[in-house]
Write an enzyme that holds these catalytic residues in place. Sequence first.
Site, short mmCIF file in Angstrom:
data_model
loop_
_atom_site.label_atom_id
_atom_site.label_comp_id
_atom_site.label_asym_id
_atom_site.label_seq_id
_atom_site.Cartn_x
_atom_site.Cartn_y
_atom_site.Cartn_z
N ASP A 1 -4.02 -3.34 7.06
CA ASP A 1 -2.78 -3.43 7.85
C ASP A 1 -2.77 -4.63 8.79
O ASP A 1 -1.71 -5.03 9.26
CB ASP A 1 -2.58 -2.15 8.69
CG ASP A 1 -2.35 -0.93 7.81
OD1 ASP A 1 -2.10 -1.10 6.61
OD2 ASP A 1 -2.45 0.19 8.33
N CYS B 1 6.42 1.58 2.63
CA CYS B 1 6.31 0.15 2.37
C CYS B 1 5.88 -0.14 0.93
O CYS B 1 4.98 0.50 0.41
CB CYS B 1 5.30 -0.45 3.34
SG CYS B 1 5.95 -0.55 5.01
N ARG C 1 0.64 2.43 -5.21
CA ARG C 1 0.43 3.59 -4.33
C ARG C 1 0.53 4.93 -5.05
O ARG C 1 1.39 5.76 -4.74
CB ARG C 1 1.39 3.52 -3.13
CG ARG C 1 1.29 2.22 -2.38
CD ARG C 1 2.07 2.20 -1.10
NE ARG C 1 1.35 2.83 0.00
CZ ARG C 1 1.81 2.89 1.25
NH1 ARG C 1 2.97 2.36 1.54
NH2 ARG C 1 1.12 3.47 2.19
N LYS D 1 0.91 5.18 15.17
CA LYS D 1 1.83 5.60 14.10
C LYS D 1 1.11 6.46 13.06
O LYS D 1 1.56 7.56 12.74
CB LYS D 1 2.42 4.38 13.39
CG LYS D 1 3.16 4.74 12.09
CD LYS D 1 3.74 3.53 11.40
CE LYS D 1 2.90 2.89 10.35
NZ LYS D 1 2.90 3.53 9.02
N ASN D 2 0.01 5.94 12.53
CA ASN D 2 -0.58 6.63 11.39
C ASN D 2 -1.27 7.93 11.77
O ASN D 2 -1.53 8.78 10.92
CB ASN D 2 -1.52 5.68 10.62
CG ASN D 2 -0.71 4.65 9.84
OD1 ASN D 2 0.49 4.81 9.65
ND2 ASN D 2 -1.36 3.58 9.43
N ARG E 1 9.83 0.62 11.91
CA ARG E 1 9.13 1.80 11.38
C ARG E 1 7.82 2.05 12.10
O ARG E 1 7.34 3.17 12.15
CB ARG E 1 8.77 1.56 9.90
CG ARG E 1 9.90 1.79 8.98
CD ARG E 1 9.36 1.71 7.56
NE ARG E 1 10.42 2.03 6.63
CZ ARG E 1 10.32 1.89 5.32
NH1 ARG E 1 9.21 1.42 4.79
NH2 ARG E 1 11.31 2.21 4.55
C1 EPZ Z 1 -2.62 4.61 4.68
O1 EPZ Z 1 -1.88 4.50 3.48
C2 EPZ Z 1 -1.78 4.02 5.77
N1 EPZ Z 1 -0.56 4.79 5.90
C3 EPZ Z 1 -1.47 2.56 5.45
O2 EPZ Z 1 -0.77 2.02 6.52
C4 EPZ Z 1 -2.79 1.81 5.27
O3 EPZ Z 1 -2.50 0.52 4.81
C5 EPZ Z 1 -3.68 2.52 4.25
O4 EPZ Z 1 -3.85 3.90 4.60
C6 EPZ Z 1 -5.07 1.90 4.14
O5 EPZ Z 1 -5.69 1.93 5.39
C7 EPZ Z 1 -0.56 5.89 6.63
O6 EPZ Z 1 -1.55 6.30 7.23
C8 EPZ Z 1 0.73 6.63 6.73
P1 EPZ Z 1 -4.79 5.02 0.86
P2 EPZ Z 1 -2.28 5.37 2.21
O7 EPZ Z 1 -4.49 6.30 0.21
O8 EPZ Z 1 -2.78 6.68 2.67
C9 EPZ Z 1 -5.32 3.97 -3.83
C10 EPZ Z 1 0.89 0.68 7.51
O9 EPZ Z 1 1.23 -0.54 7.41
N2 EPZ Z 1 -4.94 5.37 -4.10
O10 EPZ Z 1 -5.96 4.94 1.77
O11 EPZ Z 1 -1.15 5.30 1.26
C11 EPZ Z 1 -4.16 3.16 -3.25
O12 EPZ Z 1 -3.31 2.66 -4.26
C12 EPZ Z 1 0.55 1.49 6.31
O13 EPZ Z 1 0.85 1.28 8.59
C13 EPZ Z 1 -4.93 5.83 -5.41
O14 EPZ Z 1 -5.20 5.10 -6.36
O15 EPZ Z 1 -3.50 4.50 1.65
C14 EPZ Z 1 -4.89 2.09 -2.50
O16 EPZ Z 1 -5.28 1.07 -3.38
C15 EPZ Z 1 0.89 0.85 5.03
N3 EPZ Z 1 -4.62 7.16 -5.64
C16 EPZ Z 1 -6.15 2.79 -2.00
O17 EPZ Z 1 -6.29 3.96 -2.81
C17 EPZ Z 1 -4.30 8.02 -4.62
O18 EPZ Z 1 -4.01 9.18 -4.91
C18 EPZ Z 1 -6.12 3.23 -0.53
O19 EPZ Z 1 -4.90 3.92 -0.27
C19 EPZ Z 1 -4.31 7.52 -3.30
C20 EPZ Z 1 -4.64 6.20 -3.06
#
Ligand code: EPZ
Length: 420
Positions: A306, A119, A124, A24-25, A398
């Site tokens: 995840d 989600c 986020r 998916k991702n 999803r």
């Molecule tokens: C990706 O989400 C995945 N989604 C998520 O999978 C996964 O849980 C996550 O990475 C962590 O591995 C997709 O790939 C579509 P991050 P993402 O940016 O990109 C903070 C699932 O269940 N942050 O790595 O949104 C954020 O709040 C999903 O398949 C900021 O503060 O995650 C978090 O604490 C859910 N500012 C941390 O960084 C930003 O601009 C990591 O988030 C961006 C992120």
Amino acid sequence: MGKERMLVTGGHSLEGQVRVSGGKNTAVAVIPATLLSDEPCTIENLPDIEDVHALADILAELGAKVDYEPGRLMRIDPRPAEGISISYHNAQRLRASYYLLGSLLGRCGHAKIPTPGGCEIGTRPVDQHLKGFRAIGAEAGEIGGMLTAEGELTGGDVFFDMVTVGGTVNVMLAAAKAKGNTTIYNAAKEPHIVDLANFLNSMGARIKGAGTDIIRIRGVQYLHGSTYAVIPDQIETGTLMIAAAATGGDVIISGCIPTHMEALSAKLLEMGVKVTDSDDAIRVHVVGPRRAINVKTQVYPGFPTDLQQPMSALLTTAKGTSIVTETIFEQRFRHLDEIRRMGAHVRVMGRTAIIEGVSELYSAPMTATDLRAGAALIIASLMARGTSEIYEPGFIDRGYEHIEDKLRSLGAEIRREALL
Ligand code: EPZ
């Protein structure tokens, strides 16, 4: 589609072989990346899931010619696409709709995307994505519920304050055709980052270092068409491994990449579950009692957030007390409130859950609050006595392709019914 619920009768140990679907991702990054191509592309091994359906609709909305065979492949001719924005409705269908920001910015120097859905597992924010776009020459901001980015991209140095998968993807997309070079420091290292780089490079992009902390991108003018198969889903693999462990089963999960699963395999081994790898399959085999363990989520190659939800469901019946610490998303324990209704002994304090294993769970009606929470409820229900009801199974669709069929093929009693 009307409202539905899933019915799961626990107590059957899973046995047999099951094949993992495409990731998916990785799919949700690779599909928007096709907009950067100057020729048609074909993406294979796509999972038949709601997030992929939504992206097919989004590319069509932008004017691309999309020929989609669900569960197989998507042919995309991006040349007719003229849009720089997508509808609020489509943006809300998935979190990764914000990858259109990077790909449209890279394609035409301008993008305007409603802040995405996805989600609800924490706040986020997208500040790092916007900061990354600015560092490579764009003006970028968030106003009136819209994310905007505009400018002629020159490339530049991007330093992320934290490791962000989405931020890394978005900057890679925007920078692939920039007029200069980009270096991303503190980049995410997840397998789907490497897969996206491989896809872009298969079109003629020049990206080095994906899979390490530093990714270097030399902007190119032209990207040619490509036929590319996305990697298998790491989280689906892990969920099936946990389901096998939860039911005392013996399951071979085929078509996966065992090296992507090392953090989970190590934890299952620590619990006393047997895990055996071959080239593209993993056998999970339960031989005795499962012991409690401590789990702390980390960025790759650490234990993935995840899989924290399915894993913490499994730990509710392990022998002893487990401590689960969630370091990535602050609201990723909501599934435990539901599983507590099944008789689990769980205390949540901030980002830590203390789980005292019980010998048995009892069926209950429960609601999935997000994708992996839904998977966790399935795991708990597979272990429970009686028939559990899982409401809002749409969250599960999803990200998991035909989950009931896959689990049923292993001997689970699981079905879905429409609610009147
Ligand atoms: C990706 O989400 C995945 N989604 C998520 O999978 C996964 O849980 C996550 O990475 C962590 O591995 C997709 O790939 C579509 P991050 P993402 O940016 O990109 C903070 C699932 O269940 N942050 O790595 O949104 C954020 O709040 C999903 O398949 C900021 O503060 O995650 C978090 O604490 C859910 N500012 C941390 O960084 C930003 O601009 C990591 O988030 C961006 C992120």
